[in-house]
Design an enzyme around this catalytic site. Structure first.
Site, PDB file in Angstrom:
ATOM      1  N   LYS A  10       0.848  -1.164  -0.061  1.00 29.25           N
ATOM      2  CA  LYS A  10       0.055  -0.145  -0.022  1.00 29.25           C
ATOM      3  C   LYS A  10       0.996   1.262   0.123  1.00 29.25           C
ATOM      4  O   LYS A  10       2.131   1.141   0.262  1.00 29.25           O
ATOM      5  CB  LYS A  10      -0.941   0.026   1.193  1.00 29.25           C
ATOM      6  N   ALA A  96      10.296  -2.959   6.127  1.00 29.89           N
ATOM      7  CA  ALA A  96      10.549  -1.842   6.855  1.00 29.89           C
ATOM      8  C   ALA A  96      10.710  -0.677   6.064  1.00 29.89           C
ATOM      9  O   ALA A  96      11.430   0.238   6.104  1.00 29.89           O
ATOM     10  CB  ALA A  96      11.696  -2.008   7.975  1.00 29.89           C
ATOM     11  N   GLY A  98       7.525   1.199   4.856  1.00 32.33           N
ATOM     12  CA  GLY A  98       6.560   1.917   4.881  1.00 32.33           C
ATOM     13  C   GLY A  98       5.282   1.715   3.853  1.00 32.33           C
ATOM     14  O   GLY A  98       4.499   2.418   3.536  1.00 32.33           O
ATOM     15  N   GLY A 101       4.337  -4.098   4.103  1.00 34.87           N
ATOM     16  CA  GLY A 101       4.791  -5.441   3.612  1.00 34.87           C
ATOM     17  C   GLY A 101       4.462  -6.775   4.469  1.00 34.87           C
ATOM     18  O   GLY A 101       3.755  -7.639   4.012  1.00 34.87           O
ATOM     19  N   SER A 103       2.463  -6.375   7.102  1.00 37.07           N
ATOM     20  CA  SER A 103       0.902  -6.417   7.269  1.00 37.07           C
ATOM     21  C   SER A 103       0.123  -7.243   6.119  1.00 37.07           C
ATOM     22  O   SER A 103      -0.776  -7.841   6.555  1.00 37.07           O
ATOM     23  CB  SER A 103       0.432  -5.037   7.328  1.00 37.07           C
ATOM     24  N   ASP A 136      -2.275  -1.665  10.325  1.00 37.06           N
ATOM     25  CA  ASP A 136      -2.419  -1.744   8.467  1.00 37.06           C
ATOM     26  C   ASP A 136      -3.036  -2.692   8.225  1.00 37.06           C
ATOM     27  O   ASP A 136      -3.278  -2.743   6.833  1.00 37.06           O
ATOM     28  CB  ASP A 136      -1.104  -1.581   8.088  1.00 37.06           C
TER      29      ASP A 136
HETATM   30  C1  LIG Z   1       2.338   4.585   9.290  1.00 38.48           C
HETATM   31  C2  LIG Z   1       1.267   3.621   8.918  1.00 38.48           C
HETATM   32  O1  LIG Z   1       1.708   2.505   8.345  1.00 38.48           O
HETATM   33  C3  LIG Z   1       0.422   4.238   7.992  1.00 38.48           C
HETATM   34  O2  LIG Z   1      -0.156   3.354   7.144  1.00 38.48           O
HETATM   35  C4  LIG Z   1       0.571   2.916  10.064  1.00 38.48           C
HETATM   36  O3  LIG Z   1       0.062   4.062  10.847  1.00 38.48           O
HETATM   37  C5  LIG Z   1       1.418   2.077  11.033  1.00 38.48           C
HETATM   38  O4  LIG Z   1       0.755   0.885  10.921  1.00 38.48           O
HETATM   39  P1  LIG Z   1       1.432  -0.361  11.437  1.00 38.48           P
HETATM   40  O5  LIG Z   1       2.847  -0.492  11.004  1.00 38.48           O
HETATM   41  O6  LIG Z   1       0.518  -1.768  11.180  1.00 38.48           O
HETATM   42  O7  LIG Z   1       1.675  -0.128  12.944  1.00 38.48           O
HETATM   43  P2  LIG Z   1       1.418  -1.146  14.412  1.00 38.48           P
HETATM   44  O8  LIG Z   1       2.310  -2.350  14.182  1.00 38.48           O
HETATM   45  O9  LIG Z   1       0.046  -1.250  14.504  1.00 38.48           O
HETATM   46  O10 LIG Z   1       2.212  -0.181  15.551  1.00 38.48           O
HETATM   47  C6  LIG Z   1       3.679   0.194  15.450  1.00 38.48           C
HETATM   48  C7  LIG Z   1       3.707   1.180  16.458  1.00 38.48           C
HETATM   49  O11 LIG Z   1       3.570   2.137  15.714  1.00 38.48           O
HETATM   50  C8  LIG Z   1       2.894   3.394  16.636  1.00 38.48           C
HETATM   51  N1  LIG Z   1       1.423   3.650  16.067  1.00 38.48           N
HETATM   52  C9  LIG Z   1       1.026   2.918  15.279  1.00 38.48           C
HETATM   53  C10 LIG Z   1      -0.203   3.287  14.464  1.00 38.48           C
HETATM   54  C11 LIG Z   1      -0.828   4.500  15.290  1.00 38.48           C
HETATM   55  N2  LIG Z   1      -2.195   4.728  14.690  1.00 38.48           N
HETATM   56  N3  LIG Z   1      -0.522   5.025  16.103  1.00 38.48           N
HETATM   57  C12 LIG Z   1       0.748   4.849  16.735  1.00 38.48           C
HETATM   58  O12 LIG Z   1       1.304   5.336  17.467  1.00 38.48           O
HETATM   59  C13 LIG Z   1       2.698   2.529  18.173  1.00 38.48           C
HETATM   60  O13 LIG Z   1       3.870   3.124  18.780  1.00 38.48           O
HETATM   61  C14 LIG Z   1       2.838   1.164  17.849  1.00 38.48           C
HETATM   62  O14 LIG Z   1       3.421   0.445  18.746  1.00 38.48           O
HETATM   63  N1  LIG Z   2       6.229 -11.139   6.715  1.00 33.15           N
HETATM   64  C1  LIG Z   2       7.144 -10.006   7.093  1.00 33.15           C
HETATM   65  N2  LIG Z   2       7.748  -9.275   6.028  1.00 33.15           N
HETATM   66  C2  LIG Z   2       8.475  -8.322   6.395  1.00 33.15           C
HETATM   67  N3  LIG Z   2       8.756  -8.132   7.542  1.00 33.15           N
HETATM   68  C3  LIG Z   2       8.259  -8.634   8.565  1.00 33.15           C
HETATM   69  C4  LIG Z   2       7.422  -9.715   8.294  1.00 33.15           C
HETATM   70  N4  LIG Z   2       6.888  -9.965   9.629  1.00 33.15           N
HETATM   71  C5  LIG Z   2       7.612  -9.219  10.527  1.00 33.15           C
HETATM   72  N5  LIG Z   2       8.407  -8.523  10.050  1.00 33.15           N
HETATM   73  C6  LIG Z   2       9.276  -7.477  10.808  1.00 33.15           C
HETATM   74  O1  LIG Z   2       8.432  -6.291  10.683  1.00 33.15           O
HETATM   75  C7  LIG Z   2       9.390  -5.408  10.446  1.00 33.15           C
HETATM   76  C8  LIG Z   2       8.784  -4.078   9.594  1.00 33.15           C
HETATM   77  O2  LIG Z   2       8.507  -4.446   8.463  1.00 33.15           O
HETATM   78  P1  LIG Z   2       7.240  -4.196   7.116  1.00 33.15           P
HETATM   79  O3  LIG Z   2       7.996  -4.453   5.870  1.00 33.15           O
HETATM   80  O4  LIG Z   2       6.255  -4.974   7.636  1.00 33.15           O
HETATM   81  O5  LIG Z   2       7.454  -2.659   7.663  1.00 33.15           O
HETATM   82  P2  LIG Z   2       6.648  -1.360   6.788  1.00 33.15           P
HETATM   83  O6  LIG Z   2       6.476  -1.366   5.506  1.00 33.15           O
HETATM   84  O7  LIG Z   2       7.292  -0.126   7.357  1.00 33.15           O
HETATM   85  O8  LIG Z   2       5.032  -1.516   7.631  1.00 33.15           O
HETATM   86  P3  LIG Z   2       4.076  -0.296   7.943  1.00 33.15           P
HETATM   87  O9  LIG Z   2       4.063   0.432   6.442  1.00 33.15           O
HETATM   88  O10 LIG Z   2       2.756  -1.175   8.094  1.00 33.15           O
HETATM   89  O11 LIG Z   2       4.326   0.396   8.943  1.00 33.15           O
HETATM   90  C9  LIG Z   2      10.491  -5.781   9.956  1.00 33.15           C
HETATM   91  O12 LIG Z   2      11.656  -5.091  10.249  1.00 33.15           O
HETATM   92  C10 LIG Z   2      10.503  -7.320  10.259  1.00 33.15           C
HETATM   93  O13 LIG Z   2      11.515  -7.657  11.331  1.00 33.15           O
END
Ligand SMILES: C[C@](O)(CO)[C@H](O)COP(=O)(O)OP(=O)(O)OC[C@H]1O[C@@H](n2ccc(N)nc2=O)[C@H](O)[C@@H]1O
Ligand SMILES: Nc1ncnc2c1ncn2[C@@H]1O[C@H](COP(=O)(O)OP(=O)(O)OP(=O)(O)O)[C@@H](O)[C@H]1O
Length: 289
Positions: A10, A96, A98, A101, A103, A136
């Site tokens: 996304k 990691a 944004g 992935g 989720s 997410d």
């Molecule tokens: C930045 C975004 O990816 C935008 O879509 C989301 O808001 C984050 O979604 P996400 O990675 O699924 O986040 P989560 O795994 O639920 O939360 C990770 C950490 O981000 C912070 N968090 C997340 C979502 C939210 N609405 N408020 C927060 O403060 C919290 O400290 C939480 O412990």
């Molecule tokens: N299936 C997976 N694929 C990738 N990373 C994963 C997975 N499961 C757990 N993780 C852990 O989650 C952390 C964040 O990875 P992810 O790729 O989901 O981040 P992101 O894209 O920034 O997520 P979001 O946009 O929801 O904040 C990674 O550092 C990894 O250790």
């Protein structure tokens, strides 16, 4: 039995934070849409009662830290499934980054296991379960284009934006979402106009979409990692119609209408950035199984 499930990434076209909540999360209002950059999840029934993660990406955990593992465990315990499953994750979405992935892998696992284990759950029920794994995940269960509120788990579907190219560039760093939210000064936010974005999407107004992109987490990540801002400036200079950081970053995306310009921007970014992708906006909810 085996099942293949697609897990698309996304982007956030708009991301506003309204307040910090007592539970440590933030109330958000954001516009999310799926793009044609996807992991592939292969689910295989196991004769033993266990959950196995197979991934050849060294950044992806192969144990209970994996969000796909957590999805399988949650659904297995809740519906008392006494079968095992092997979850093979073919990673295309950078980790990691944004782009949700992990989720999306969790959401695809929920959708796939619902089929494999014949649980008969509705997509709304799967999205509710997804919210327990991460903010997410609910959106990723549905895909498409949506307004997400609450901590991101309350989803209202809206039409797809007009089709265009999405160019993604990710610097060689990972960003912790928790760190970015922690460093956000909620009382000093310059709010993006989310309503303008919604209206432009509903009207199919590409220029309106481009002029209303905004993400309040950008300046936090820029402060922590100035190279992200540099990529944004370069992408603008190369001529993208709109440029924004996705989620908590560090991936920056550019929207581009025409193929020729997409190619020029892609080539320009490739000169100094290792991870560059040019994909189409998906936007519509498709059958993701
Ligand atoms: C930045 C975004 O990816 C935008 O879509 C989301 O808001 C984050 O979604 P996400 O990675 O699924 O986040 P989560 O795994 O639920 O939360 C990770 C950490 O981000 C912070 N968090 C997340 C979502 C939210 N609405 N408020 C927060 O403060 C919290 O400290 C939480 O412990
Ligand atoms: N299936 C997976 N694929 C990738 N990373 C994963 C997975 N499961 C757990 N993780 C852990 O989650 C952390 C964040 O990875 P992810 O790729 O989901 O981040 P992101 O894209 O920034 O997520 P979001 O946009 O929801 O904040 C990674 O550092 C990894 O250790």
């Amino acid at each position: 039995m085996k099942l293949l499930v697609k897990a698309p990434a996304k982007i956030n076209l708009s991301l506003d934070v309204l307040s910090k909540r007592a539970d440590g999360y933030h109330d958000v209002r954001m516009i999310m849409t799926t793009i044609d950059l996807a992991d592939r999840i292969e689910l295989t029934e196991l004769s033993e009662d266990r959950i196995e993660i197979v991934s050849h990406n060294r950044y992806v955990p192969d144990d209970q830290r994996n969000l796909a593992y957590q999805a399988a465990k949650l659904i297995k315990e809740r519906y008392r499934v006494d079968k095992g499953v092997s979850i093979a994750i073919e990673k295309t979405i950078p980790v990691a980054a944004g782009l949700a992935g992990g989720s999306s892998d969790a959401a695809a696992t929920l959708r796939g296991l619902n089929q494999l284990w014949k649980l008969g759950l509705s997509v709304d029920e799967l999205a509710e379960i997804g919210a327990e794994i991460g903010s997410d995940v609910s959106f990723c269960v549905y895909g498409g284009t949506a307004i997400a509120t609450g901590r991101g788990e309350r989803i209202e579907h809206i039409p797809a934006p007009p089709p265009c190219w999405v160019i993604l560039a990710k610097p060689k760093i990972g960003v912790s979402t928790a760190d970015v939210y922690r460093n956000l000064k909620v009382d000093r936010i310059q709010h993006p106009n989310v309503d303008d974005m919604i209206q432009s999407i509903r009207e199919g107004d590409y220029d309106g979409i481009c002029s209303s992109v905004g993400n309040v987490l950008e300046e936090v990540t820029f402060r922590m990692h100035p190279e992200v801002q540099h990529i944004k400036e370069q992408m603008k200079r190369f001529g993208a119609d709109a440029v924004l950081m996705s989620g908590s970053g560090p991936t920056v995306f550019g929207l581009v209408r025409y193929d020729s310009r997409m190619q020029r921007i892609y080539n320009g970014l490739k000169g100094f950035c290792e991870h560059v992708y040019a994909v189409r906006m998906l936007g519509e909810r498709e059958k993701l199984e």
